[in-house]
Design a protein around this motif. Sequence first.
Motif, PDB file in Angstrom:
ATOM      1  N   ASP A 134       0.907  -1.060  -0.017  1.00 17.62           N
ATOM      2  CA  ASP A 134       0.217   0.284   0.171  1.00 17.62           C
ATOM      3  C   ASP A 134       0.994   1.123   0.250  1.00 17.62           C
ATOM      4  N   LEU A 135       2.037   1.389   0.455  1.00 15.93           N
ATOM      5  CA  LEU A 135       3.012   2.471   0.670  1.00 15.93           C
ATOM      6  C   LEU A 135       4.019   2.453  -0.631  1.00 15.93           C
ATOM      7  N   ASN A 136       3.635   1.831  -1.821  1.00 13.35           N
ATOM      8  CA  ASN A 136       4.640   1.864  -2.822  1.00 13.35           C
ATOM      9  C   ASN A 136       4.494   3.330  -3.370  1.00 13.35           C
ATOM     10  N   MET A 137       3.188   3.327  -3.618  1.00 12.50           N
ATOM     11  CA  MET A 137       3.258   5.102  -4.461  1.00 12.50           C
ATOM     12  C   MET A 137       3.512   6.047  -3.440  1.00 12.50           C
ATOM     13  N   CYS A 152      -5.033   1.158  -5.547  1.00  7.02           N
ATOM     14  CA  CYS A 152      -4.067   0.533  -4.433  1.00  7.02           C
ATOM     15  C   CYS A 152      -5.084   0.106  -3.162  1.00  7.02           C
ATOM     16  N   GLY A 153      -4.759  -1.195  -2.192  1.00 10.19           N
ATOM     17  CA  GLY A 153      -6.168  -1.605  -1.598  1.00 10.19           C
ATOM     18  C   GLY A 153      -6.221  -0.685  -0.582  1.00 10.19           C
ATOM     19  N   TYR A 154      -5.909   0.314  -0.441  1.00 12.58           N
ATOM     20  CA  TYR A 154      -5.948   0.557   1.021  1.00 12.58           C
ATOM     21  C   TYR A 154      -7.127   1.114   1.218  1.00 12.58           C
ATOM     22  N   ARG A 155      -7.542   1.879   0.233  1.00 14.91           N
ATOM     23  CA  ARG A 155      -8.530   2.834   0.328  1.00 14.91           C
ATOM     24  C   ARG A 155      -9.774   1.647   0.189  1.00 14.91           C
ATOM     25  N   GLU A 156      -9.769   0.119  -0.243  1.00 10.46           N
ATOM     26  CA  GLU A 156     -10.800  -0.356   0.090  1.00 10.46           C
ATOM     27  C   GLU A 156     -11.218  -1.054   1.747  1.00 10.46           C
ATOM     28  N   LEU A 157      -9.916  -1.076   1.796  1.00  3.79           N
ATOM     29  CA  LEU A 157      -9.986  -1.858   3.271  1.00  3.79           C
ATOM     30  C   LEU A 157     -10.399  -0.985   4.242  1.00  3.79           C
ATOM     31  N   MET A 158     -10.130   0.570   3.798  1.00  2.00           N
ATOM     32  CA  MET A 158     -10.226   1.461   5.148  1.00  2.00           C
ATOM     33  C   MET A 158     -12.273   1.888   4.716  1.00  2.00           C
ATOM     34  N   GLY A 159     -13.095   1.604   3.993  1.00  2.00           N
ATOM     35  CA  GLY A 159     -14.236   2.281   3.705  1.00  2.00           C
ATOM     36  C   GLY A 159     -14.176   3.170   3.280  1.00  2.00           C
ATOM     37  N   LEU A 160     -13.304   3.578   2.608  1.00  2.00           N
ATOM     38  CA  LEU A 160     -13.348   4.583   1.676  1.00  2.00           C
ATOM     39  C   LEU A 160     -13.687   4.446  -0.292  1.00  2.00           C
ATOM     40  N   ARG A 161     -13.670   3.232   0.360  1.00  2.00           N
ATOM     41  CA  ARG A 161     -14.463   2.368  -1.675  1.00  2.00           C
ATOM     42  C   ARG A 161     -15.091   1.894  -1.501  1.00  2.00           C
ATOM     43  N   GLN A 162     -16.485   1.779  -1.868  1.00  2.52           N
ATOM     44  CA  GLN A 162     -17.269   0.398  -2.024  1.00  2.52           C
ATOM     45  C   GLN A 162     -17.819   0.447  -2.945  1.00  2.52           C
ATOM     46  N   ARG A 163     -18.032   0.900  -4.708  1.00  2.16           N
ATOM     47  CA  ARG A 163     -18.152   0.308  -5.384  1.00  2.16           C
ATOM     48  C   ARG A 163     -17.144  -0.371  -6.260  1.00  2.16           C
ATOM     49  N   PHE A 164     -17.200  -1.531  -7.205  1.00  2.00           N
ATOM     50  CA  PHE A 164     -16.291  -2.501  -8.020  1.00  2.00           C
ATOM     51  C   PHE A 164     -15.721  -3.365  -6.844  1.00  2.00           C
ATOM     52  N   CYS A 165     -15.953  -3.424  -5.393  1.00  2.00           N
ATOM     53  CA  CYS A 165     -14.688  -3.665  -4.848  1.00  2.00           C
ATOM     54  C   CYS A 165     -14.218  -5.127  -4.922  1.00  2.00           C
TER      55      CYS A 165
END
Length: 254
Positions: A134-137, A152-165
């Motif tokens: 997650d810290l790559n960029m 990256c997966g961080y946004r989905e893991l933290m609930g910031l991305r909820q569509r097309f997971c």
Amino acid sequence: MRLRTVPGILHSMPRANRYLVGGHTYHVTHRCHDRTFLLKFAKDRNYYRKWLRAGLKRFPVSLLGYCVTSNHVHLVLHAESDEAVSDLMQLVEGSMAQQYNLRKGRRGAYWEGRYHATMIDSGRYLWDCLRYVDLNMVRAGKVRHPSEWEWCGYRELMGLRQRFCVLDTDRLLEQIGGGDLEEFRSRYEAHVEKRLAGGTDQREGRWTETIAVGRVEFVQEISKHLGHRRELAVEEEEPGSGCWTLKEGSVPYS
């Protein structure tokens, strides 16, 4: 653009570089050919994630984390069979390559040879691997925080991305030792912030240049399973660190 499988594409991609043992978690890395920025534009990174979502629906593989950069990808996968990982990678990367070349009128290789897979132990080793991905960029200086990089997966893991997971959070919680998702989010956020506070410049070769990372018992078991291979060495990174690696004579990815 609608996703479709191109006939014969599964036979055009190479297999991994090349230590896969079923029933484990893998950190998979692959660069674009000659380190070219073939994933430079958001459109292409979105296409890659669409193919990834399609592949995960087709094959019995769980995605635990990922990062799509401008010229390479990181995937943290769990699968009960090595064939499932190979099938997923052949579909996703073969289809992505053909789609890109057709759209751009381009010829030649899209990916740099074989992808590399490092087997990752459960628990704290998986925590650290996810953070590294997650810290790559952030390490690349493109963003200040992983939440700022959409691919990256961080946004989905933290609930910031909820569509097309695309992440299998149930499998992730199982692999890190249980607990619920909210507890994980709190702990993982703190884990990431700790590394950000301490600096992210140092590259951690254990995740991309070894066959396996984990407890000594874990890497010894993998070594036994691959006992017919030559030049395998079990090493502790630093005395007393508890982080052991299994390496081969030549470095497969850098």
